[in-house]
Design a protein around this motif. Sequence first.
Motif, PDB file in Angstrom:
ATOM      1  N   VAL A 198       0.866  -1.177   0.000  1.00  0.00           N
ATOM      2  CA  VAL A 198       0.000   0.000   0.000  1.00  0.00           C
ATOM      3  C   VAL A 198       0.900   1.222   0.000  1.00  0.00           C
ATOM      4  O   VAL A 198       1.779   1.360   0.858  1.00  0.00           O
ATOM      5  CB  VAL A 198      -0.925   0.008   1.225  1.00  0.00           C
ATOM      6  N   VAL A 199       0.699   2.123  -0.962  1.00  0.00           N
ATOM      7  CA  VAL A 199       1.532   3.323  -1.060  1.00  0.00           C
ATOM      8  C   VAL A 199       0.678   4.541  -0.711  1.00  0.00           C
ATOM      9  O   VAL A 199      -0.419   4.727  -1.240  1.00  0.00           O
ATOM     10  CB  VAL A 199       2.184   3.466  -2.450  1.00  0.00           C
ATOM     11  N   LEU A 200       1.192   5.344   0.205  1.00  0.00           N
ATOM     12  CA  LEU A 200       0.441   6.490   0.725  1.00  0.00           C
ATOM     13  C   LEU A 200       1.345   7.715   0.710  1.00  0.00           C
ATOM     14  O   LEU A 200       2.439   7.701   1.268  1.00  0.00           O
ATOM     15  CB  LEU A 200      -0.049   6.197   2.145  1.00  0.00           C
ATOM     16  N   SER A 201       0.891   8.769   0.065  1.00  0.00           N
ATOM     17  CA  SER A 201       1.604  10.045   0.090  1.00  0.00           C
ATOM     18  C   SER A 201       0.963  10.938   1.138  1.00  0.00           C
ATOM     19  O   SER A 201      -0.243  11.223   1.067  1.00  0.00           O
ATOM     20  CB  SER A 201       1.548  10.717  -1.288  1.00  0.00           C
ATOM     21  N   ALA A 202       1.753  11.375   2.106  1.00  0.00           N
ATOM     22  CA  ALA A 202       1.233  12.184   3.210  1.00  0.00           C
ATOM     23  C   ALA A 202       1.728  13.617   3.087  1.00  0.00           C
ATOM     24  O   ALA A 202       2.890  13.863   2.758  1.00  0.00           O
ATOM     25  CB  ALA A 202       1.683  11.601   4.549  1.00  0.00           C
ATOM     26  N   TYR A 203       0.812  14.547   3.373  1.00  0.00           N
ATOM     27  CA  TYR A 203       1.191  15.952   3.423  1.00  0.00           C
ATOM     28  C   TYR A 203       0.272  16.672   4.402  1.00  0.00           C
ATOM     29  O   TYR A 203      -0.933  16.791   4.162  1.00  0.00           O
ATOM     30  CB  TYR A 203       1.098  16.602   2.037  1.00  0.00           C
ATOM     31  N   ASP A 204       0.837  17.098   5.524  1.00  0.00           N
ATOM     32  CA  ASP A 204       0.070  17.789   6.572  1.00  0.00           C
ATOM     33  C   ASP A 204      -1.230  17.035   6.881  1.00  0.00           C
ATOM     34  O   ASP A 204      -2.314  17.619   6.924  1.00  0.00           O
ATOM     35  CB  ASP A 204      -0.238  19.235   6.150  1.00  0.00           C
ATOM     36  N   GLY A 205      -1.090  15.733   7.113  1.00  0.00           N
ATOM     37  CA  GLY A 205      -2.267  14.890   7.335  1.00  0.00           C
ATOM     38  C   GLY A 205      -2.442  14.406   8.753  1.00  0.00           C
ATOM     39  O   GLY A 205      -3.159  13.422   8.983  1.00  0.00           O
ATOM     40  N   ALA A 206      -1.816  15.065   9.723  1.00  0.00           N
ATOM     41  CA  ALA A 206      -1.855  14.579  11.103  1.00  0.00           C
ATOM     42  C   ALA A 206      -3.276  14.461  11.644  1.00  0.00           C
ATOM     43  O   ALA A 206      -3.554  13.601  12.482  1.00  0.00           O
ATOM     44  CB  ALA A 206      -1.021  15.504  12.004  1.00  0.00           C
ATOM     45  N   ALA A 207      -4.185  15.289  11.169  1.00  0.00           N
ATOM     46  CA  ALA A 207      -5.559  15.251  11.676  1.00  0.00           C
ATOM     47  C   ALA A 207      -6.307  13.998  11.244  1.00  0.00           C
ATOM     48  O   ALA A 207      -7.297  13.613  11.879  1.00  0.00           O
ATOM     49  CB  ALA A 207      -6.326  16.493  11.202  1.00  0.00           C
ATOM     50  N   TRP A 208      -5.841  13.350  10.176  1.00  0.00           N
ATOM     51  CA  TRP A 208      -6.606  12.248   9.591  1.00  0.00           C
ATOM     52  C   TRP A 208      -5.896  10.901   9.634  1.00  0.00           C
ATOM     53  O   TRP A 208      -6.538   9.850   9.528  1.00  0.00           O
ATOM     54  CB  TRP A 208      -6.918  12.561   8.110  1.00  0.00           C
ATOM     55  N   LEU A 209      -4.595  10.892   9.746  1.00  0.00           N
ATOM     56  CA  LEU A 209      -3.828   9.679   9.480  1.00  0.00           C
ATOM     57  C   LEU A 209      -4.083   8.543  10.465  1.00  0.00           C
ATOM     58  O   LEU A 209      -4.014   7.371  10.078  1.00  0.00           O
ATOM     59  CB  LEU A 209      -2.329  10.003   9.448  1.00  0.00           C
ATOM     60  N   ASP A 210      -4.353   8.840  11.718  1.00  0.00           N
ATOM     61  CA  ASP A 210      -4.569   7.755  12.680  1.00  0.00           C
ATOM     62  C   ASP A 210      -5.685   6.829  12.225  1.00  0.00           C
ATOM     63  O   ASP A 210      -5.527   5.597  12.216  1.00  0.00           O
ATOM     64  CB  ASP A 210      -4.892   8.325  14.070  1.00  0.00           C
ATOM     65  N   ALA A 211      -6.835   7.405  11.849  1.00  0.00           N
ATOM     66  CA  ALA A 211      -7.975   6.585  11.430  1.00  0.00           C
ATOM     67  C   ALA A 211      -7.661   5.818  10.157  1.00  0.00           C
ATOM     68  O   ALA A 211      -8.025   4.637  10.014  1.00  0.00           O
ATOM     69  CB  ALA A 211      -9.212   7.462  11.240  1.00  0.00           C
ATOM     70  N   GLN A 212      -6.986   6.458   9.217  1.00  0.00           N
ATOM     71  CA  GLN A 212      -6.681   5.793   7.947  1.00  0.00           C
ATOM     72  C   GLN A 212      -5.681   4.661   8.139  1.00  0.00           C
ATOM     73  O   GLN A 212      -5.876   3.551   7.624  1.00  0.00           O
ATOM     74  CB  GLN A 212      -6.156   6.812   6.929  1.00  0.00           C
ATOM     75  N   ILE A 213      -4.602   4.909   8.860  1.00  0.00           N
ATOM     76  CA  ILE A 213      -3.612   3.851   9.064  1.00  0.00           C
ATOM     77  C   ILE A 213      -4.222   2.669   9.807  1.00  0.00           C
ATOM     78  O   ILE A 213      -3.972   1.500   9.454  1.00  0.00           O
ATOM     79  CB  ILE A 213      -2.378   4.406   9.806  1.00  0.00           C
TER      80      ILE A 213
END
Length: 309
Positions: A11-26
């Motif tokens: 799974v490839v994920l590009s992150a940019y200023d995503g701290a508000a959302w990443l916990d639920a997605q990961i």
Amino acid sequence: MSADPAPLVEVVLSAYDGAAWLDAQIASILGQTHGTLRLSVRDDGSSDGTQTLLAEWAERDRRIVWRQGGRNLGPSGSFFRLLDGVGEDAVFAAFADQDDVWEADKLARAVDALSSLPAGLPGLYCARVVIVDEELRRRGLSPLPGRGPSLANALIENIAIGCTSVLNRAALDLLRAEWPNPPAKHDWWCYQVVSALGQVLYDPRPALKYRQHGGNATGAGYTPIDRFLGKVRRQLNGEQSALRRHQAGELRRLFGNRLSARDRALVADFLDSEHGFPDRLRYAFCGGVRRQHWLDTLAYKALYVLRGV
């Protein structure tokens, strides 16, 4: 006798200023019923704590590999870089956005669908999504493609929502032999190439919650009217028109000798149709491109005749 091991999905994920959302997605990615996966994350220059969050997740779960990407490449450039780094042990590669929440069987369904294809045939799986707001409240569904995947559609419209898309190994190898010159949209480019040289499988069952908020790189309207007006606005945007033509030109440059005679003619007709009003009028009536719904196609052709877009 032991069963064959489950194929590895990277799974490839590009992150940019995503701290508000990443916990639920990961959490939703690591909780997949198809657990044989590796999550490869490239941080595209965040400044909001995303890197600290990723380091903490990687410390807790060895399936996560992440790196600071250096300069900001934007979503498509970052995803192309991630695909270049997919390991040789991966049988499938799946795109992930930082702000969605996956259904638990998303990868299992993609693997099952792609595994049904003949060996060596490039395949791309994509699916419908549930559109939700910032708090994950349901707001609607993405539209079903009335005509299904095809190159005639992929030249002017993308139905392969990136965050739902999964590539088999043959598609991955085909795509990363040579990338298009920028600009190009990573998910649209994959849809275009695989629809021309392989098979695109569209799953009508939603695969994830597609979160809409002010920071989306690409958004989806909540209602059919919102989506229709959005398409009209984008078509009136000269940048969108230039992108369509650039991607079609790159398809011909990189893969023209592998296209069928019919598809070569389709691409050539599309690229050569903008020379003047008579050519645009002819193409509106006789050209082979089409959107998924008749009203969208009608709007596209009317605006094409009037403005060359």
